[in-house]
Enzyme design. Structure first.
Site, mmCIF file in Angstrom:
data_model
loop_
_atom_site.group_PDB
_atom_site.id
_atom_site.type_symbol
_atom_site.label_atom_id
_atom_site.label_comp_id
_atom_site.label_asym_id
_atom_site.label_seq_id
_atom_site.Cartn_x
_atom_site.Cartn_y
_atom_site.Cartn_z
ATOM 1 N NE ARG A 96 -2.299 0.816 3.903
ATOM 2 C CZ ARG A 96 -1.669 1.414 4.495
ATOM 3 N NH1 ARG A 96 -1.419 2.158 4.597
ATOM 4 N NH2 ARG A 96 -1.140 0.676 5.737
ATOM 5 C CE1 TYR A 119 -15.017 15.304 -13.126
ATOM 6 C CE2 TYR A 119 -13.441 15.054 -11.269
ATOM 7 C CZ TYR A 119 -14.088 14.600 -12.301
ATOM 8 O OH TYR A 119 -14.134 12.847 -12.356
ATOM 9 C CG ASP A 148 -8.720 19.336 -11.332
ATOM 10 O OD1 ASP A 148 -7.527 18.710 -12.742
ATOM 11 O OD2 ASP A 148 -9.441 18.493 -11.538
ATOM 12 C CE LYS A 201 -11.565 12.251 -17.189
ATOM 13 N NZ LYS A 201 -11.840 12.158 -15.875
#
Length: 393
Positions: free
Chosen positions: A57, A110, A182, A207
């Site tokens: 992790r 967003y 962002d 993206k």
């Protein structure tokens, strides 16, 4: 090195992986140590923030390679990967706030980021105030003694307003507030956020970084000052990305310098063609000279991607718009973007904005221009306009 060379070379270690060009996928939870002395040394190194493999992790050679490549490409100190872009947005904000704080968020943000602020942050006692996307230096009038973060997105989601990031960052820093942004649209290739004053750069790596519409992935890159809180909050919440997704993100980076110029060129070509259509009242694309934010884009950005919106005349009904969209052959109807395929959605900023009502010029369509031939995409859109006009009557 130039960015193109960085993308092809950073994060590779063939000698450490039996000559493999790409770092293999590390599907690991438990990491075994040969003895207690080594276990103690590894965990001590982790406490010193060294990039050791101590537990799946926390990080593996693959995740560190991905994160370090992005940090160096954009000019940040360190990066941490998240299981999605939405998780990255939330993680960046959480790392910079505490109960009783006030944060400023662009009204064009967003959607999932807005939802996080209006729900989870509110329950945690953090107040969110949305500001007009083009407020720029006027942000100084909204800062309060307890304002800890200014969250930017330039250009804005759906409506593509540009923000004067350096000016806003300078004002926020003088006040003692952090700046998160962002930067998914600009990518680490086309907007170097840290040279413009950003403290936390957020990417939906789903993206353009992945680039093929087949993985959910996010990343936050931080300055040296902001890194410890980002790292600690992400680890405390267990927000680690899966190994297969990270592999696809690192592989996608290798071709981003080739893909993005094509997306940009094709996007501008289609956007400019749309400007000539009688049905279209405006095209929202910062790289077009006619766009209100073009001067800021030209000053601060090194390129553009393939995502933009356009407005139809208000006379067109929902049924007419459906006739346009539903039968497009090369544009898939769906969310997300940044892959090789073209996409279309109908955007509805009405009822979402709170700082400033969205001007109602007519139906708003968002396009992502993929890697298809622009001649074919334009022919598809032209047939759509024929259906639009026929359905409107």
């Amino acid at each position: 090195m130039k960015d193109e060379t960085k993308l092809a070379t950073l994060g590779r270690d063939p000698e450490g992986h039996h000559g493999a060009v790409n770092i293999p996928v590390y599907r690991a939870s438990t990491i075994l140590q040969p003895d207690l002395k080594t276990l103690k040394e590894v965990y001590a190194a982790r406490e010193r923030d060294e990039q050791v493999t101590s537990y799946g992790r926390i990080g593996t050679p693959l995740t560190y390679a991905f994160e370090n490549t992005l940090a160096e490409l954009e000019g940040g100190y360190r990066a941490i990967s998240f299981p999605s872009g939405a998780a990255a947005c939330s993680g960046a904000i959480l790392s910079a706030v505490k109960a009783g704080d006030h944060i400023l968020v662009t009204d064009s943000v967003y959607g999932p980021t807005r939802h996080f602020c209006d729900t989870v942050l509110k329950r945690l006692g953090v107040e969110t105030e949305y500001f007009r996307p083009t407020i720029n230096a006027g942000i100084k009038d909204l800062l309060r003694p307890n304002t800890s973060l200014v969250f930017l997105e330039s250009p804005g989601s759906l409506t593509f307003e540009m923000q004067d990031v350096p000016a806003m960052a300078e004002i926020a820093h003088k006040h003692g507030a952090k700046v998160a942004m962002d930067n998914t649209w600009g990518t680490p290739l086309y907007f170097k956020s840290f040279s413009h004053g950003v403290d936390l750069s957020v990417h939906a790596a789903t993206k353009y970084i992945v680039g093929h519409s087949d993985a959910m992935l996010g990343v936050v890159i931080a300055t040296k000052e902001s890194w410890p809180m980002l790292r600690d909050s992400a680890r405390a919440l267990g927000n680690n990305a899966g190994p297969d997704e990270v592999f696809l993100g690192l592989r996608g980076l290798r071709t981003m310098a080739v893909r993005l110029p094509r997306h940009m060129e094709s996007g501008i070509t289609v956007a400019d063609w749309l400007r000539g259509r009688a049905e279209v009242t405006s095209v929202l694309h910062p790289a077009l000279p006619q766009d209100p934010g073009h001067a800021i884009w030209k000053r601060d950005f090194l390129g553009a991607c393939g995502l933009f919106s356009f407005e139809l005349d208000r006379k067109y009904s929902d049924d007419a718009v459906a006739a346009f969209v539903d039968h497009l052959e090369l544009f898939g109807i769906g969310y997300s973007w940044g892959g090789f395929e073209s996409l279309v959605t109908v955007a509805k900023p009405h009822g979402i904005r709170s700082a400033e009502p969205w001007r109602d010029h007519g139906p708003l369509l968002r396009l992502h221009i993929g890697l298809e031939a622009t001649e074919d995409l334009i022919a598809d859109l032209k047939a759509g306009f024929d259906r639009l006009n026929k359905a409107q009557g």
